[in-house]
Design a protein around this motif. Structure first.
Motif, mmCIF file in Angstrom:
data_model
loop_
_atom_site.group_PDB
_atom_site.id
_atom_site.type_symbol
_atom_site.label_atom_id
_atom_site.label_comp_id
_atom_site.label_asym_id
_atom_site.label_seq_id
_atom_site.Cartn_x
_atom_site.Cartn_y
_atom_site.Cartn_z
ATOM 1 N N GLN A 35 76.153 11.369 34.673
ATOM 2 C CA GLN A 35 75.568 10.950 35.943
ATOM 3 C C GLN A 35 75.022 12.135 36.739
ATOM 4 O OE1 GLN A 35 78.199 8.730 38.449
ATOM 5 N NE2 GLN A 35 76.569 8.063 39.816
ATOM 6 N N ALA A 36 75.750 13.219 36.779
ATOM 7 C CA ALA A 36 75.274 14.406 37.493
ATOM 8 C C ALA A 36 74.030 14.985 36.825
ATOM 9 C CB ALA A 36 76.374 15.456 37.560
ATOM 10 N N SER A 37 73.971 14.911 35.509
ATOM 11 C CA SER A 37 72.801 15.410 34.785
ATOM 12 C C SER A 37 71.564 14.582 35.112
ATOM 13 C CB SER A 37 73.061 15.392 33.285
ATOM 14 O OG SER A 37 74.121 16.243 32.954
ATOM 15 N N TRP A 38 71.717 13.245 35.202
ATOM 16 C CA TRP A 38 70.587 12.401 35.563
ATOM 17 C C TRP A 38 70.102 12.688 36.976
ATOM 18 C CZ3 TRP A 38 67.248 10.404 32.651
ATOM 19 C CH2 TRP A 38 67.565 9.827 31.427
ATOM 20 N N LYS A 39 71.041 12.878 37.898
ATOM 21 C CA LYS A 39 70.647 13.148 39.281
ATOM 22 C C LYS A 39 69.916 14.477 39.408
ATOM 23 C CE LYS A 39 74.162 10.376 41.570
ATOM 24 N NZ LYS A 39 75.336 10.377 42.438
ATOM 25 N N ARG A 40 70.424 15.504 38.748
ATOM 26 C CA ARG A 40 69.750 16.812 38.799
ATOM 27 C C ARG A 40 68.391 16.753 38.131
ATOM 28 N NH1 ARG A 40 74.854 20.520 37.140
ATOM 29 N NH2 ARG A 40 75.924 20.449 39.143
ATOM 30 N N ALA A 41 68.305 16.064 36.995
ATOM 31 C CA ALA A 41 67.024 15.934 36.300
ATOM 32 C C ALA A 41 66.018 15.176 37.160
ATOM 33 C CB ALA A 41 67.228 15.233 34.962
ATOM 34 N N ALA A 42 66.478 14.131 37.825
ATOM 35 C CA ALA A 42 65.587 13.378 38.715
ATOM 36 C C ALA A 42 65.130 14.248 39.883
ATOM 37 C CB ALA A 42 66.296 12.124 39.227
ATOM 38 N N ASP A 43 66.050 15.028 40.435
ATOM 39 C CA ASP A 43 65.693 15.906 41.547
ATOM 40 C C ASP A 43 64.640 16.938 41.138
ATOM 41 O OD1 ASP A 43 67.419 14.578 43.210
ATOM 42 O OD2 ASP A 43 69.026 16.062 43.051
ATOM 43 N N LEU A 44 64.766 17.479 39.943
ATOM 44 C CA LEU A 44 63.815 18.493 39.503
ATOM 45 C C LEU A 44 62.483 17.915 39.029
ATOM 46 C CD1 LEU A 44 65.973 21.137 37.615
ATOM 47 C CD2 LEU A 44 64.840 21.348 39.819
ATOM 48 N N SER A 45 62.471 16.647 38.662
ATOM 49 C CA SER A 45 61.225 16.074 38.156
ATOM 50 C C SER A 45 60.372 15.431 39.247
ATOM 51 C CB SER A 45 61.523 15.060 37.059
ATOM 52 O OG SER A 45 62.254 13.984 37.565
ATOM 53 N N VAL A 46 60.852 15.363 40.474
ATOM 54 C CA VAL A 46 60.054 14.795 41.565
ATOM 55 C C VAL A 46 58.732 15.554 41.752
ATOM 56 C CG1 VAL A 46 59.972 14.418 44.073
ATOM 57 C CG2 VAL A 46 61.958 13.696 42.774
ATOM 58 N N PRO A 47 58.713 16.894 41.756
ATOM 59 C CA PRO A 47 57.411 17.568 41.886
ATOM 60 C C PRO A 47 56.464 17.269 40.720
ATOM 61 C CG PRO A 47 59.174 19.097 42.365
ATOM 62 C CD PRO A 47 59.810 17.861 41.836
ATOM 63 N N LEU A 48 57.005 17.104 39.518
ATOM 64 C CA LEU A 48 56.158 16.748 38.376
ATOM 65 C C LEU A 48 55.518 15.377 38.596
ATOM 66 C CD1 LEU A 48 58.447 17.814 35.382
ATOM 67 C CD2 LEU A 48 56.523 19.064 36.347
ATOM 68 N N PHE A 49 56.319 14.416 39.026
ATOM 69 C CA PHE A 49 55.779 13.094 39.293
ATOM 70 C C PHE A 49 54.782 13.128 40.452
ATOM 71 C CE2 PHE A 49 59.379 11.467 36.823
ATOM 72 C CZ PHE A 49 58.783 10.416 36.149
ATOM 73 N N ALA A 50 55.061 13.916 41.490
ATOM 74 C CA ALA A 50 54.160 13.981 42.649
ATOM 75 C C ALA A 50 52.791 14.533 42.249
ATOM 76 C CB ALA A 50 54.780 14.829 43.747
ATOM 77 N N VAL A 51 52.783 15.583 41.461
ATOM 78 C CA VAL A 51 51.509 16.168 41.016
ATOM 79 C C VAL A 51 50.778 15.196 40.099
ATOM 80 C CG1 VAL A 51 50.506 18.054 39.671
ATOM 81 C CG2 VAL A 51 52.273 18.536 41.352
ATOM 82 N N THR A 52 51.513 14.532 39.225
ATOM 83 C CA THR A 52 50.899 13.559 38.328
ATOM 84 C C THR A 52 50.291 12.404 39.103
ATOM 85 O OG1 THR A 52 52.491 14.118 36.615
ATOM 86 C CG2 THR A 52 51.330 12.041 36.374
ATOM 87 N N ILE A 53 51.015 11.888 40.095
ATOM 88 C CA ILE A 53 50.494 10.794 40.919
ATOM 89 C C ILE A 53 49.245 11.252 41.673
ATOM 90 C CG2 ILE A 53 50.996 9.310 42.917
ATOM 91 C CD1 ILE A 53 52.402 8.475 40.311
#
Length: 123
Positions: A35-53
């Motif tokens: 669960q902690a790994s998913w949360k950290r991965a989601a936190d770090l991938s927000v900028p990737l998704f923002a740039v992609t969007i």
């Protein structure tokens, strides 16, 4: 070496889900907690998704809407801060920003899927 870095950055910006999975595997190997790994991965991938969007909206609509993304982030941060204040009067700004950040992850993941389908239909 710079070509490899540019190719990796382009790949993860084009496919942010791959970046999410990469971060998850990295944190899962490092920490071992799912669960902690998913949360950290989601936190770090927000900028990737923002740039992609941003680039998907630019390609589909022809308009640069980065200012709208930033404005929506600020409005949502204020709304979540107000909501947390109404739930409990002792609210930290860090908690509000964490909730906003994770809300944007969910929003961007859904938008990525929707804009991907729209992009395929319009091409």
């Amino acid at each position: 070496m710079s070509n490899i870095a540019a190719a990796a950055a382009g790949f993860f910006i084009s496919f942010p889900v791959a970046g999410l999975l990469f971060f998850y595997v990295l944190f899962r190997l490092w920490d071992g907690r799912k669960q902690a790994s998913w949360k950290r991965a989601a936190d770090l991938s927000v900028p990737l998704f923002a740039v992609t969007i941003y680039f998907m909206l630019l390609e589909i609509t022809g308009m640069a809407l980065g200012w709208a993304q930033l404005l929506f982030f600020i409005i949502m941060a204020g709304s979540i801060l107000t909501l947390l204040y109404r739930m409990d009067e002792n609210v930290s700004l860090f908690t509000s920003l964490k909730w906003t950040w994770r809300f944007h992850f969910l929003l961007y993941a859904v938008l990525y899927g929707i804009l991907g389908v729209i992009g395929i239909w319009t091409v």
